[in-house]
Each structure stands twice: as C-alpha cells, then as structure tokens.
Scaffold this active site. Structure first.
Site, PDB file in Angstrom:
ATOM      1  N   CYS A  93       0.383  -1.611   0.039  1.00  0.00           N
ATOM      2  CA  CYS A  93      -0.059   0.494   0.264  1.00  0.00           C
ATOM      3  C   CYS A  93       0.997   1.354  -0.093  1.00  0.00           C
ATOM      4  CB  CYS A  93      -1.101   0.059   1.493  1.00  0.00           C
ATOM      5  SG  CYS A  93      -2.091  -1.556   1.320  1.00  0.00           S
ATOM      6  N   GLY A 142      -4.980 -10.258   1.666  1.00  0.00           N
ATOM      7  CA  GLY A 142      -4.070 -10.728   2.768  1.00  0.00           C
ATOM      8  C   GLY A 142      -3.570 -12.331   1.944  1.00  0.00           C
ATOM      9  N   ARG A 181     -22.963  -3.322   7.885  1.00  0.00           N
ATOM     10  CA  ARG A 181     -22.802  -4.739   8.449  1.00  0.00           C
ATOM     11  C   ARG A 181     -21.791  -5.259   9.047  1.00  0.00           C
ATOM     12  NH1 ARG A 181     -20.240  -8.597   4.424  1.00  0.00           N
ATOM     13  NH2 ARG A 181     -20.839  -6.728   2.943  1.00  0.00           N
ATOM     14  N   CYS A 199     -14.240  -0.179   6.859  1.00  0.00           N
ATOM     15  CA  CYS A 199     -13.373  -0.759   5.574  1.00  0.00           C
ATOM     16  C   CYS A 199     -13.572  -0.015   4.534  1.00  0.00           C
ATOM     17  CB  CYS A 199     -13.915  -2.091   5.468  1.00  0.00           C
ATOM     18  SG  CYS A 199     -13.805  -2.753   7.021  1.00  0.00           S
ATOM     19  N   CYS A 200     -11.876   0.159   3.601  1.00  0.00           N
ATOM     20  CA  CYS A 200     -11.738   0.530   2.138  1.00  0.00           C
ATOM     21  C   CYS A 200     -12.043   0.373   1.416  1.00  0.00           C
ATOM     22  CB  CYS A 200      -9.903   1.557   2.124  1.00  0.00           C
ATOM     23  SG  CYS A 200      -9.056   0.123   2.131  1.00  0.00           S
TER      24      CYS A 200
END
Lengths: 139, 401
Positions: free
Chosen positions: B82, B119, B207, B218-219
């Site tokens: 990233c 991941g 959620r 979360c992106c």
C-alpha cells in the site's frame, strides 16, 4: 464402510511449532545470543544477526492482548469466530482463535486470561488428523 | 546534487471502477494530466517512477511510455504494497537529489475491480490428500480462520484493539467516529469513489466485517491513478513565474521499514516504523506536528487512523481517543485529517494511494482544492503504510521558489 483400513490415532500438528503429546504446548526457535523468539524457519536473527538458535518451550497460559471478531472470512471458514493475539506468560506472543467463548464484545475482553487447547482441524485420506491449537478462557 | 525538490505538476483520476479501461489507460491519463498541469512534456522528463502492485510483473512504466512518449529514460517499476505510490514518488525524488535528473515523473496506478478481502490468507490452500509439513511453519493445511486471521480487516482490527488494550478511552465508538468523519469529508471531494455521509449510528449498526470494523469502517477496492512531476530547485528557477508560483516544496521525503519487534512475528507492528518515519520527517522539514495544516494518513481501516494520530504526534501520547472525541481531526478542527475522504471513502487502489496523497496535499497547498479547500494551508503531510512493512511520509510546504 468402503473397506478402507484407516490408520486410527495418527496425528500431525498443523504447524511445526505445536508440540503434541500428553502436554501439548508451543515451542519457539530462540536466538542463542539475544533470546529473541521465532516460530518460523530461520536464516538468522532479525534482532541481532546471530545465526544459531536453540528451542524453547512456551507457556500454555497467557492473556489476550488483542482480538477481532471475524464476521466476513475467507471462503469455507465458519463465522463468526474470534482471532486473537495472546501474550504467553513468561514470553512469546502467538496468534490463534479464541474458543469456548461467545463471539461478541460482551464476552471477549482485552486482558482476559486464556489457556491453550487443541482440536482436530482436518483429516487426510490416510486418516491422519491435523491437530490445531486455540485458546479458551480460564478462571 | 539538488538542494531541494519541488512538485511541479500533479493529477489524479477520480477513483472508481473502470471496466472499460486498463491500468495503462489510467496511468497514462494521470501522467498526461500531471505533465499538462506542470506545463511540461514527456521529453522534459529524465526519470520515471512507476508504482503498481497487482500487474507489477508487466513493466508497466515502459508500457505507459509506449503510450505517452518513449524517450529512453530510466524507469523504476516499484512495488511496496500500500506504500507503492509513495515509493514511486520517492524514487524520482532521490534521482533528482542525486543529481541524475532535474525533472521526473512518478505515477501510482492500480486496477483492482472487486477483489474482496485482501491478505496472504485470501486464497484458501487446497487440502492435500496426505498431510505433509511444508513452508517456514511446517504447515499441513491452510491456517486462515484456524489459527486466527491474516486477512486485512482482522489484522487492522487487531492493531486497533491492541491500542485499546494499552490506552484508556478507546473503543468501538472512537473507531466509528473516524469513519463518520472521513465519509463526511468525502462529500466535498468529486474525485472520491464514494461521496456519501453516514451518521455515527449508521456506521455502528452497519454490517460487521471484523469487529470493531463494520463495512463503512473498511476501505473499498477500486481503480485509479495519480501522478506528480518533480523538479529540482535550480531547474524550477528557469521556468515561468506561474510554474514557480504553483510549485510546492518537498520538505521531507522519508521511507522506513519495520524494525525488529518480537510480537510482530504474529501481528504486524504498524506503529514503530511510522513513529520512526515521522521523527525523521519532522527533523528534515524542521517543523513539529503542531505546524501541520492538514494530514492525509493511511486509514485503510478506521482502526488504523486512530493509531496514527498518536504515531504521527498529532495528539498527546496515548490520547488518540480523546483526539477524535474532541473533533480535532475534522476539517474545521485543530489538525484536519483526511479531508479528501481518506482511503475509507476516497478509495484505495493499492498502488495509486501513495501518489494520491501527495496530489491531495499539493492541491491543498496551492489553494486549488475547491469545496474541500482548507483555507490558508501552508504545510501538509502525506503518510502511507504498506504491510510487510513500509512507511512513507512526505511533508510538503508552500514556499517561494
């Protein structure tokens, strides 16, 4: 049922730093110089650069340093489950699931005391069981 | 050797999903717009830094040049998770500082589509018929979900909860407030992938992905590219008054990797390398965190942003919870953080992000950020982290060329 003779009772640890037997526990490579602990195969010590390692058995008790309750997981992984980082008493930190606790933030708490447990994570075609570890709350 | 390096041109595409374009289109569009913005052309470039993660085997920098100008200059195709886009920027920065080039272009580009959870554990290892230990841990089956998680939502949730373990006044509410802020900020940014505000309650009740991160914490995955043209101070002096007026000085460009930490064997330590990078960056720029008019930092998950308030010295040590509670990182607060909408809402095409942060700070310091402009901004920071890990920090300054 299909006539396959299974070699009952054969077990293998899911990772080589889990030691099975009467008292299952984790073991780490310990740097001979600086005592840094590692679970993976080593080329040298990341802390001091030394190249010789011994092995050290780690405690089976510790405290939950961090956790996440996973609701969306990789395909095939049952949810929700609790992933945690456990600081073991006497040294070493490890990542594992927390079991025998409701997977919600009311029941899983930072700093809770936990102990090592083992369970069957899978069975291969020869009937060999892969044994994994988790941590569960202790009084 | 150059005395200092300046941003001469900057551009980014809107972050979105572009099924009809490829990553070469996105990178080329950003590059051409950055060249136009700087009033220069490919023939003026003496070096290219090309950042991309998922198509990095392809020699993307060369492919881009084949579209926008093949001049035979050195190309550095870089990958650093990233932090990739920022490493591309720093590669060009170093070439200019070393005296090899007086002008160059850095691009960060990524086309992800809908990739889902990222991941190392993301692709399930198929079980073997007969268990045989393999790899550095002697694994017999894939351990994702059995020995905890290695997927990003859980990893960064654990990073946040570790901070909560060590410090008072941090919990689900503080993490949710980070997402509330960044989504609200994004409403003002037409380049953001999402421009929709959510209430604190909506974020908490959304959620759950990996507690304490719900979906808007979360992106998203997405596509886009950003590019910057950098120039040495001596070369800048030969350019027009207008080019000089709009140029923004790079006060610090810093890259660190993670030093040894025992616990990082099982849970990435995103803190120490950020603290190390921040310390060097403040020293090089000769400023302290109080002098930052705005910060773009790596909010891949809401939990991550909170850590970096502390790591970057924006708050009192241990005081990240109180910092968000006080409203300090909102655009009208003491230190506006992620006024672009951040990764959470602006979006996070992996290889683009590091360059997009430099674009955002440059645009703000030029006073050209439109509705999201922080009035009078003179100094800003762009921070990114790539797991593995790398941390890149750029401090930019509005200064007279």
């Amino acid at each position: 049922m299909t006539g396959i003779v299974r070699r009952m009772g054969k077990q293998i640890p899911i990772v080589d730093y889990l030691v099975l037997g009467d008292a299952p526990h984790l073991t780490a490579h310990e740097c001979k110089e600086c005592k840094a602990l590692y679970f993976d195969r080593r080329n040298a010590c990341a802390q001091c650069g030394a190249r010789t390692f011994g092995s050290r058995d780690l405690a089976t008790s510790g405290v939950v340093r961090s956790f996440s309750i996973i609701h969306q997981a990789a395909p095939g992984v049952p949810v929700p489950y609790v992933s945690s980082i456990v600081d073991l008493d006497g040294g070493g930190s490890v990542k594992a699931n927390l079991t025998k606790v409701e997977p919600d933030p009311e029941h899983v708490t930072l700093g809770m005391k936990v102990g090592l447990a083992t369970f069957v994570a899978g069975t291969d075609d020869d009937g060999t069981e892969a044994i994994a570890f988790a941590f569960e709350p202790v009084a | 050797m150059a005395e200092s390096v300046w941003v001469l041109g900057a551009s980014m595409t809107k972050i979105a999903r572009y099924p009809d374009k490829d990553v070469i289109d996105l990178a080329s569009e950003a590059a051409l717009n950055a060249l136009d913005d700087g009033g220069v052309a490919m023939r003026d470039m003496q070096v290219m830094g090309m950042g991309n993660m998922f198509q990095a085997m392809a020699g993307l920098g060369q492919s881009v040049q084949q579209q926008i100008g093949q001049t035979g200059i050195p190309v550095y195709n870089v990958v650093s998770a990233c932090a990739t886009g920022a490493v591309a920027v720093r590669t060009v920065f170093l070439s200019i500082m070393a005296g090899e080039a007086d002008m160059g272009i850095a691009i960060g580009a990524e086309q992800m589509g809908k990739m889902g959870l990222l991941g190392p554990g993301g692709s399930a290892k198929s079980e073997k018929n007969v268990y045989e230990p393999s790899g550095r841990y002697g694994s017999v089956i894939g351990a994702e979900g059995i020995l905890g998680t290695t997927l990003m939502p859980g990893v960064f949730a654990q990073a946040g909860m570790e901070y909560a373990y060590e410090h008072d006044g941090v919990g689900f509410d503080q993490f949710a407030k980070v997402a509330e802020k960044n989504h609200a900020h994004s409403v003002l940014n037409p380049l953001a992938q999402y421009q929709k505000a959510f209430s604190f309650e909506e974020i908490k009740e959304a959620r759950m992905i990996a507690y304490p991160n719900t979906l808007p914490m979360c992106c998203p995955s997405g596509d886009g590219a950003a590019a910057v043209v950098l120039v040495s101070d001596s070369k800048l002096k030969t350019l027009s008054k207008e080019q000089q007026r709009r140029a923004v000085k790079i006060g610090a460009s810093v890259l660190t990797s993670d030093p040894y930490a025992e616990r990082a064997q099982v849970q990435p330590d995103v803190n120490t390398l950020t603290r190390n990078a921040a310390k060097i960056a403040y020293e090089k720029a000769g400023i302290g965190p109080d002098e930052l008019d705005l910060v773009e930092l790596h909010d891949c998950f809401a939990t991550a942003e909170l850590l970096h308030y502390d790591n970057l010295g924006l708050c009192e040590p241990g005081g990240a919870g109180a910092f968000i509670d006080s409203g300090a990182p909102w655009r009208d607060g003491k230190t506006p953080v992620n006024v672009s909408g951040g990764l959470l809402s602006k979006g996070h095409p992996i290889g683009m992000t590091g360059a997009a942060g430099v674009f955002e700070i440059t645009t703000q310091l030029r006073g050209e950020a439109g509705d999201r402009q922080i009035e009078g901004a003179k100094v800003g920071m762009a921070h990114v982290i790539g797991l593995g890990s790398s941390c890149a920090i750029h401090i930019l300054e509005k200064a007279a060329a």
